[in-house]
Each structure stands twice: as structure tokens, then as C-alpha cells.
Design a protein around this motif. Structure first.
Motif, mmCIF file in Angstrom:
data_model
loop_
_atom_site.group_PDB
_atom_site.id
_atom_site.type_symbol
_atom_site.label_atom_id
_atom_site.label_comp_id
_atom_site.label_asym_id
_atom_site.label_seq_id
_atom_site.Cartn_x
_atom_site.Cartn_y
_atom_site.Cartn_z
ATOM 1 N N UNK A 224 0.828 -1.218 0.000
ATOM 2 C CA UNK A 224 0.000 0.000 0.000
ATOM 3 C C UNK A 224 0.858 1.262 0.000
ATOM 4 N N UNK A 225 1.884 1.305 0.822
ATOM 5 C CA UNK A 225 2.729 2.499 0.892
ATOM 6 C C UNK A 225 3.443 2.744 -0.422
ATOM 7 N N UNK A 226 3.873 1.695 -1.064
ATOM 8 C CA UNK A 226 4.551 1.843 -2.347
ATOM 9 C C UNK A 226 3.614 2.401 -3.405
ATOM 10 N N UNK A 227 2.413 1.886 -3.455
ATOM 11 C CA UNK A 227 1.449 2.363 -4.443
ATOM 12 C C UNK A 227 1.091 3.820 -4.171
ATOM 13 N N UNK A 228 0.866 4.166 -2.907
ATOM 14 C CA UNK A 228 0.496 5.543 -2.578
ATOM 15 C C UNK A 228 1.617 6.528 -2.913
ATOM 16 N N UNK A 229 2.854 6.173 -2.618
ATOM 17 C CA UNK A 229 3.948 7.105 -2.888
ATOM 18 C C UNK A 229 4.250 7.207 -4.374
ATOM 19 N N UNK A 230 4.056 6.128 -5.118
ATOM 20 C CA UNK A 230 4.307 6.202 -6.550
ATOM 21 C C UNK A 230 3.217 6.981 -7.277
ATOM 22 N N UNK B 81 1.607 9.449 -5.793
ATOM 23 C CA UNK B 81 1.658 10.793 -5.235
ATOM 24 C C UNK B 81 2.791 11.639 -5.752
ATOM 25 N N UNK B 82 3.686 11.077 -6.522
ATOM 26 C CA UNK B 82 4.754 11.858 -7.116
ATOM 27 C C UNK B 82 5.968 12.070 -6.244
ATOM 28 N N UNK B 83 6.199 11.202 -5.266
ATOM 29 C CA UNK B 83 7.406 11.362 -4.455
ATOM 30 C C UNK B 83 8.604 10.825 -5.244
ATOM 31 N N UNK B 84 9.632 11.638 -5.414
ATOM 32 C CA UNK B 84 10.790 11.189 -6.178
ATOM 33 C C UNK B 84 11.734 10.328 -5.336
ATOM 34 N N UNK B 85 12.612 9.636 -6.017
ATOM 35 C CA UNK B 85 13.634 8.852 -5.352
ATOM 36 C C UNK B 85 13.381 7.366 -5.438
ATOM 37 N N UNK B 86 14.307 6.616 -4.888
ATOM 38 C CA UNK B 86 14.217 5.167 -4.894
ATOM 39 C C UNK B 86 13.624 4.682 -3.577
ATOM 40 N N UNK B 87 12.840 3.625 -3.646
ATOM 41 C CA UNK B 87 12.169 3.013 -2.495
ATOM 42 C C UNK B 87 11.372 4.046 -1.677
ATOM 43 N N UNK B 88 10.501 4.815 -2.318
ATOM 44 C CA UNK B 88 9.753 5.824 -1.556
ATOM 45 C C UNK B 88 8.730 5.216 -0.600
ATOM 46 N N UNK B 89 8.147 4.088 -0.961
ATOM 47 C CA UNK B 89 7.171 3.451 -0.081
ATOM 48 C C UNK B 89 7.805 2.908 1.183
ATOM 49 N N UNK C 90 5.232 -3.634 5.422
ATOM 50 C CA UNK C 90 6.559 -3.176 5.012
ATOM 51 C C UNK C 90 7.311 -4.151 4.104
ATOM 52 N N UNK C 91 7.318 -5.462 4.358
ATOM 53 C CA UNK C 91 8.021 -6.360 3.420
ATOM 54 C C UNK C 91 7.392 -6.350 2.024
ATOM 55 N N UNK C 92 6.071 -6.277 1.965
ATOM 56 C CA UNK C 92 5.402 -6.245 0.667
ATOM 57 C C UNK C 92 5.664 -4.921 -0.048
ATOM 58 N N UNK C 93 5.748 -3.853 0.719
ATOM 59 C CA UNK C 93 6.084 -2.555 0.141
ATOM 60 C C UNK C 93 7.498 -2.570 -0.415
ATOM 61 N N UNK C 94 8.428 -3.183 0.297
ATOM 62 C CA UNK C 94 9.802 -3.276 -0.192
ATOM 63 C C UNK C 94 9.863 -4.094 -1.484
ATOM 64 N N UNK C 95 9.096 -5.167 -1.555
ATOM 65 C CA UNK C 95 9.055 -5.978 -2.780
ATOM 66 C C UNK C 95 8.469 -5.165 -3.926
ATOM 67 N N UNK C 96 7.379 -4.440 -3.662
ATOM 68 C CA UNK C 96 6.761 -3.628 -4.707
ATOM 69 C C UNK C 96 7.703 -2.512 -5.158
ATOM 70 N N UNK C 97 8.425 -1.905 -4.216
ATOM 71 C CA UNK C 97 9.398 -0.878 -4.585
ATOM 72 C C UNK C 97 10.524 -1.460 -5.432
ATOM 73 N N UNK D 214 10.208 -4.058 -7.470
ATOM 74 C CA UNK D 214 9.625 -4.306 -8.788
ATOM 75 C C UNK D 214 9.537 -3.001 -9.577
ATOM 76 N N UNK D 215 9.220 -1.900 -8.900
ATOM 77 C CA UNK D 215 9.065 -0.601 -9.561
ATOM 78 C C UNK D 215 10.365 0.191 -9.651
ATOM 79 N N UNK D 216 11.485 -0.415 -9.326
ATOM 80 C CA UNK D 216 12.781 0.263 -9.368
ATOM 81 C C UNK D 216 13.124 0.790 -10.760
ATOM 82 N N UNK D 217 12.906 0.025 -11.842
ATOM 83 C CA UNK D 217 13.174 0.602 -13.178
ATOM 84 C C UNK D 217 12.302 1.829 -13.465
ATOM 85 N N UNK D 218 11.067 1.808 -13.005
ATOM 86 C CA UNK D 218 10.189 2.964 -13.187
ATOM 87 C C UNK D 218 10.763 4.177 -12.459
ATOM 88 N N UNK D 219 11.270 3.973 -11.250
ATOM 89 C CA UNK D 219 11.849 5.083 -10.490
ATOM 90 C C UNK D 219 13.093 5.638 -11.171
#
Length: 109
Positions: free
Chosen positions: A21-27, A29-37, A62-69, A71-76
Motif C-alpha cells: 500500500x505504501x509503495x502504491x500511494x507514494x508512486x 503521489x509523485x514522491x521522487x527517489x528510490x524506495x519511496x514506499x 513493510x516487506x510487501x512494500x519493499x518488494x513492490x518498490x 519491482x518498480x525500481x526501473x520505473x523510479x
């Protein structure tokens, strides 16, 4: 038999919908950087103003957010932040740099 499969499918969909959830919300919401969630979850855990009822949910997510972050690392790495907030902040920084470069006006006698 079908009812058992339907129950498992619904539970799996529910768990997947709540994961990261945190990863999806931060991505979104436009927060820049790596692993924002993950950073947002950590900030919630270390913040004293976070409710005691919310902290266990953040720990579970938190572990699921880290996994999602991850996965979305190339996007970041390749995204450019074109949100309204980012454009306003860039404009404010530019105007502050211009104001700092200008000398102060001489007072009128």
C-alpha cells in the motif's frame, strides 16, 4: 468444491490488493527517489505521532512494500516528475535563486 476455490481466490485477491500500500500511494503521489514506499513506512514507524493501532499494520505491510518498490525500481530510475507540486517547487527554487543573486535595493532618502 467450487466454493472452496472461490474462497481461496477471494482471499488471495484481498491479500494482493492490500500488499504494498505504501509503495502504491507514494508512486501515485509523485514522491521522487528510490524506495519511496519503504521510506514512508519507516518514517511512520519512527514517528511518535503515528497511532499505536496503525504501527502493526505498517510492520505487516513493510516487506510487501519493499518488494513492490523493488519491482518498480526501473520505473523510479527512468521517470520524470511532472506533477503540479514538483513544478511549483522547481519554480519557487528558481525564484529564490534569482532573488539571492540580485543586490538589495538602496533605500530612498
Amino acid at each position: 468444491m467450487m466454493k472452496s476455490y472461490l474462497h481461496h481466490i477471494l482471499m488471495s485477491c484481498g491479500v494482493l490488493a492490500l500488499c504494498g500500500c505504501s509503495s502504491v500511494m507514494t508512486h501515485t503521489g509523485g514522491k521522487p527517489g528510490y524506495y519511496p514506499g519503504t521510506r514512508a513506512s519507516y518514517d511512520m514507524l519512527t514517528n511518535d505521532e503515528t497511532s499505536w493501532g496503525l504501527k502493526p499494520l505498517v510492520v505487516l505491510d513493510m516487506p510487501f512494500t519493499a518488494i513492490m518498490d523493488t519491482v518498480l525500481l526501473p520505473w523510479d530510475a527512468f521517470r520524470t516528475d511532472k506533477s503540479v507540486k514538483a513544478r511549483v517547487e522547481a519554480s519557487e527554487q528558481k525564484s529564490q535563486q534569482t532573488d539571492a543573486a540580485l543586490p538589495p535595493a538602496d533605500p530612498q532618502p
